[in-house]
Design a protein around this motif. Sequence first.
Motif, mmCIF file in Angstrom:
data_model
loop_
_atom_site.group_PDB
_atom_site.id
_atom_site.type_symbol
_atom_site.label_atom_id
_atom_site.label_comp_id
_atom_site.label_asym_id
_atom_site.label_seq_id
_atom_site.Cartn_x
_atom_site.Cartn_y
_atom_site.Cartn_z
ATOM 1 N N SER A 204 0.905 -1.315 -0.119
ATOM 2 C CA SER A 204 -0.175 -0.002 -0.103
ATOM 3 C C SER A 204 1.043 1.313 -0.041
ATOM 4 O O SER A 204 0.395 2.264 -0.227
ATOM 5 N N CYS A 309 -14.746 -0.863 -1.648
ATOM 6 C CA CYS A 309 -14.314 0.494 -1.657
ATOM 7 C C CYS A 309 -14.040 1.371 -0.561
ATOM 8 O O CYS A 309 -15.010 1.577 0.293
ATOM 9 N N HIS A 332 -14.834 5.374 -7.643
ATOM 10 C CA HIS A 332 -13.616 5.272 -7.336
ATOM 11 C C HIS A 332 -12.777 4.332 -8.056
ATOM 12 O O HIS A 332 -13.390 3.224 -8.241
ATOM 13 N N GLU A 334 -8.910 2.321 -9.217
ATOM 14 C CA GLU A 334 -7.541 2.146 -9.118
ATOM 15 C C GLU A 334 -7.272 0.759 -9.589
ATOM 16 O O GLU A 334 -8.086 -0.012 -9.682
ATOM 17 N N ASN A 339 -5.799 -1.556 -4.386
ATOM 18 C CA ASN A 339 -7.135 -1.433 -3.613
ATOM 19 C C ASN A 339 -7.151 -2.501 -2.537
ATOM 20 O O ASN A 339 -7.283 -2.107 -1.131
ATOM 21 N N HIS A 342 -4.505 -1.542 0.178
ATOM 22 C CA HIS A 342 -4.938 -0.356 0.991
ATOM 23 C C HIS A 342 -6.043 -0.791 2.164
ATOM 24 O O HIS A 342 -5.950 -0.421 3.264
ATOM 25 N N ASN A 343 -7.002 -1.675 1.605
ATOM 26 C CA ASN A 343 -8.042 -2.231 2.450
ATOM 27 C C ASN A 343 -7.023 -3.116 3.732
ATOM 28 O O ASN A 343 -7.744 -3.214 4.924
#
Length: 360
Positions: A204, A309, A332, A334, A339, A342-343
Amino acid sequence: MAARHQKNRMVRSCRIYLNDLNPGKAQVLSTFLYQCHTVLQFFIDLFWQRQDFSGTPADLPTVHRGVHRFGITTRLAQALAKQAREILRSQHKKPAKRKPRRRRHTVTLFYHFVTIEAFRGAHFDWAVCLIGSGAPRVVLPVHSTRLIKRRLKDGWTLAKTIRLGRDGRRLWIDFLFEKERPPRRSEGAVVGMDSNYKNGLVFSDGQVVGGDLYQRIQAFAKRQRHTYAEIKSGLGQALKQVNFAAIKTLCIEDLKRVKSGTRGTFSRRLNRRLSHWLYASIARRLEQYCEEYGVRLEKKDPYKTSQYCRPCGQWDRRNRRGDRFKCVHCGHAEHADHNAAHNLALLGLAGVYGLRSRPS
């Protein structure tokens, strides 16, 4: 199986194959390994029959049973009984408790049985001397390796214990190295990492490594040999490129049961290629790197991490199409792996295991 070490110390191993042994010494070691394998299984069967899974040393009557039955020394019987207890304790902690069956011929030799010295000559670097007490009295000359030299240069201490074993017809020694474990970092970022067969390891914080392995896996022939060893080496090289300097906590996917319920989902050809993505090996290597750098490693539930999301807090299976993520609710967009990474970092910040247990 290694000897028991202090909890505040890290332990690493380095394997060296004894390719330069003469046939006489090789035969002596093979006979000794076979004997240790037989005695070790005897003690495992004995303790399992007693349902004795404690970590206390075996009593002398139990040790003497091995001495009288196999004609070995008391010291060797004590060492093998101790290893049998450690094997049973590790097995007893698993949900499915089955009596261990030792298939490989390996034995851990403590300082009572072995010394490691600098070789007196120019042809080898180390002399591993088996000094008796139940072990054969032989000297095993070995060459050093780049890994051993790097360990010693980085402040690792060579332990007095070794592992001796046989892989098919090849004999090997595992040298053990110890080092003080650094304290956990109190400052830094919480970073997520998505492990992907096609795109490698995606972090991330923007780091991406191992993406070139996908093309190598695709190029493997059906009957090509040593493909798993090549990918394992490539993953090791990729992980060396990761910068842990600014990371406090690393969150990765818990893929222990990722294949559960997928039987018959993919073709045989795709299954063969997917099997080269050694996520268990990746997790083990990451645990070692995080331990060395003082980084906390957390495993998170992978459920819906690539379909969730963050901006709008909604997940939908339509959000992901291949490598592309685009939320059908807020728009959104990417890369899907970024993604997911980041989650995973979001789960680490929230202190929860998965998206289903996230705070609303």
